[in-house]
Motif scaffolding. Structure first.
Motif, mmCIF file in Angstrom:
data_model
loop_
_atom_site.group_PDB
_atom_site.id
_atom_site.type_symbol
_atom_site.label_atom_id
_atom_site.label_comp_id
_atom_site.label_asym_id
_atom_site.label_seq_id
_atom_site.Cartn_x
_atom_site.Cartn_y
_atom_site.Cartn_z
ATOM 1 N N ARG A 1 -41.325 1.805 -4.788
ATOM 2 C CA ARG A 1 -40.996 2.157 -3.467
ATOM 3 C C ARG A 1 -40.439 0.895 -3.151
ATOM 4 O O ARG A 1 -39.289 1.074 -2.146
ATOM 5 N N GLU B 1 -36.861 0.969 -0.906
ATOM 6 C CA GLU B 1 -36.906 0.799 0.578
ATOM 7 C C GLU B 1 -35.193 -0.315 0.155
ATOM 8 O O GLU B 1 -34.715 -0.530 1.325
ATOM 9 N N LYS C 1 -37.412 10.989 -0.129
ATOM 10 C CA LYS C 1 -36.792 12.118 0.400
ATOM 11 C C LYS C 1 -35.888 11.631 1.260
ATOM 12 O O LYS C 1 -37.108 9.928 2.300
ATOM 13 N N LYS C 2 -34.956 11.476 2.105
ATOM 14 C CA LYS C 2 -34.320 10.862 3.340
ATOM 15 C C LYS C 2 -32.864 11.441 3.678
ATOM 16 O O LYS C 2 -32.439 11.562 2.418
ATOM 17 N N GLU D 1 -34.175 16.272 -2.090
ATOM 18 C CA GLU D 1 -35.075 15.138 -2.588
ATOM 19 C C GLU D 1 -34.154 15.222 -3.921
ATOM 20 O O GLU D 1 -34.313 15.441 -4.697
ATOM 21 N N ARG E 1 -43.474 9.859 -1.427
ATOM 22 C CA ARG E 1 -44.388 9.702 -2.148
ATOM 23 C C ARG E 1 -44.832 10.423 -3.760
ATOM 24 O O ARG E 1 -44.092 9.999 -4.686
ATOM 25 N N ASP F 1 -39.593 8.786 3.061
ATOM 26 C CA ASP F 1 -39.959 9.277 2.825
ATOM 27 C C ASP F 1 -40.612 9.135 1.249
ATOM 28 O O ASP F 1 -39.819 10.073 0.397
#
Length: 439
Positions: free
Chosen positions: A261, A265, A60-61, A246, A276, A274
């Protein structure tokens, strides 16, 4: 005399001892084959679990677009993903559901209506939590798949289908949210606005178990007014809306989720990011399979070591019993390496039929053993803990030529080591010492 021929004559002359050696080799080869079969079955089952269960990583961003979601989904770590783009839409020639409760006088006062239909743009509806958990089910047709990209299709809720007498294959017309009336179900009016009308072919009907609220609820919040469409269709209806709420990515393991991840990034930046990871299903159902595979690998090495020691001891005893025979052969000019070769041939000649018998035993007992050690668990603890009910498929244990080849190679290697190491003592002896000291 040729030492190979001499080995055959020796086996024939010592039938009882040869039979005992054969029995020992059958046990060793069967255990080795069982270990290899369990390893292979566990590896296949783990690979299947990675595809069906895997690890879900939710991203989520603010400002996450469908293009960025697709770029991250193109990672080699991801084998399935689904961004979600919720928009509002109106209807034409279609009667949306309305709340049975009376509408309060001030409900929605001063707010511009944006359409009674809650349209969700998705890439793969099977990855949505209600569908993956099994609470929401497809009752007719199918869901939205990646192959639907660029198509104008829809999956509608059963209550909306019943209200409008729709079935799979029918066509409905929805309009972009601009100027759509949230309260007027007569959607054939207001043709002069700029709202775009999109015809959608119904490819599936789903059933949401959520009951209609007892209080008055806006039409777009009613569970029966939800539709699922491809991302491209949602973008048309969203009047330029590009941000997705999302995106969920399925990867093979928690370690791969951490690598994803880092890629996310790098692609999206770290601000307001976010990420998860839901790895409970993986841990609950994949880890036991991995432990069985590791245990099977340990069995292989333990049996190989134990088999080498046992056969080495047996060969040592056989050499000690035949010291007089060895002394006579050495006195006749036989080379020492041929004496060692004779024992190696004798043991190898016993190993080959033992491997064949082990393969037969594996084909008969392999599947029941695999079911006992790797069979699907009926308790399903993951489902009770809020994890999708995606059980691992039952194991497939099969004896393949490559597996038998591994057993043959390892078995012959054991026979060679178990023969050569005790045979080193022969190289240190001379005919006189052997014949004068046969005890």
């Amino acid at each position: 005399m040729n030492f190979v021929k001499r080995a055959g004559m020796s086996l024939g002359a010592r039938k009882s001892k040869s039979a005992a050696l054969l029995a020992i080799f059958v046990v060793i080869c069967t255990l080795l084959l069982g270990g290899f079969l369990l390893q292979a079955a566990a590896a296949r089952q783990e690979a299947d679990a990675r595809r069906t269960i895997g690890v879900d990583a939710t991203v989520k961003k603010k400002g996450l677009t469908a293009v960025l979601a697709d770029r991250l989904g193109a990672s080699e770590l991801v084998y399935r993903y689904n961004p979600e783009l919720p928009v509002r839409a109106g209807a034409r020639g279609l009667t949306p559901l309305t709340s049975d409760a009376p509408k309060p006088g001030d409900a929605g006062a001063g707010k511009k209506a944006r359409g009674p239909l809650a349209v969700n743009g998705v890439r793969d509806s099977g990855m949505l939590l209600p569908f993956s958990y099994g609470s929401t089910k497809i009752t007719a047709g199918r869901g939205i798949t990646p192959e639907d990209a660029g198509r104008d299709v829809a999956v509608i809720e059963r209550r909306l289908a019943d209200r409008n007498h729709l079935k799979v294959g029918d066509t409905i017309h929805v309009r972009s949210a601009d100027d759509a009336d949230d309260t007027d179900t007569d959607t054939d009016t207001d043709d002069t606005d700029d709202a775009e009308t999109v015809p959608l072919k119904v490819v599936g009907v789903f059933q949401n178990p959520t009951q209609d609220p007892t209080r008055w609820t806006a039409p777009h919040k009613l569970p029966g007014n939800a539709l699922y469409v491809p991302m491209s269709t949602a973008q048309k209806l969203g009047a330029g809306t590009a941000a997705v709420s999302e995106a969920v990515y399925k990867v093979g393991s928690p370690k791969q989720a951490e690598r994803l991840r880092a890629e996310a990034e790098h692609l999206l930046g770290g601000g307001g990011f976010d990420f998860r990871v839901n790895a409970k299903a993986y841990k609950d159902q994949v880890r036991p399979v991995q432990r069985v595979g590791a245990f099977a690998g340990l069995i292989v090495w333990v049996i190989a070591l134990a088999g080498t020691l046992i056969l080495g001891l047996i060969v040592t005893l056989r050499i000690r019993e035949r010291r007089a025979e060895l002394g006579v052969l050495l006195a006749m000019g036989e080379k020492k390496w041929k004496l060692i070769g004779q024992h190696a041939v004798e043991v190898a000649a016993v190993a080959l039929p033992a491997i064949a018998l082990a393969a037969l035993a594996g084909s008969l007992a392999g599947q029941p053993t695999g079911d006992a050690l790797l069979g699907r668990r009926d308790d399903k603890p993951a489902a009770a803990a809020g994890v999708p009910d995606a059980g691992i498929a039952p194991p497939t244990v099969r004896v393949e030529p490559a597996t038998v080849g591994k057993v043959a190679g390892l078995g012959l290697g054991i026979s060679l080591v178990a023969t050569v190491i005790p045979g080193i003592g022969i190289l240190r002896l001379h005919p006189r010492s052997i014949l004068t000291d046969t005890e």
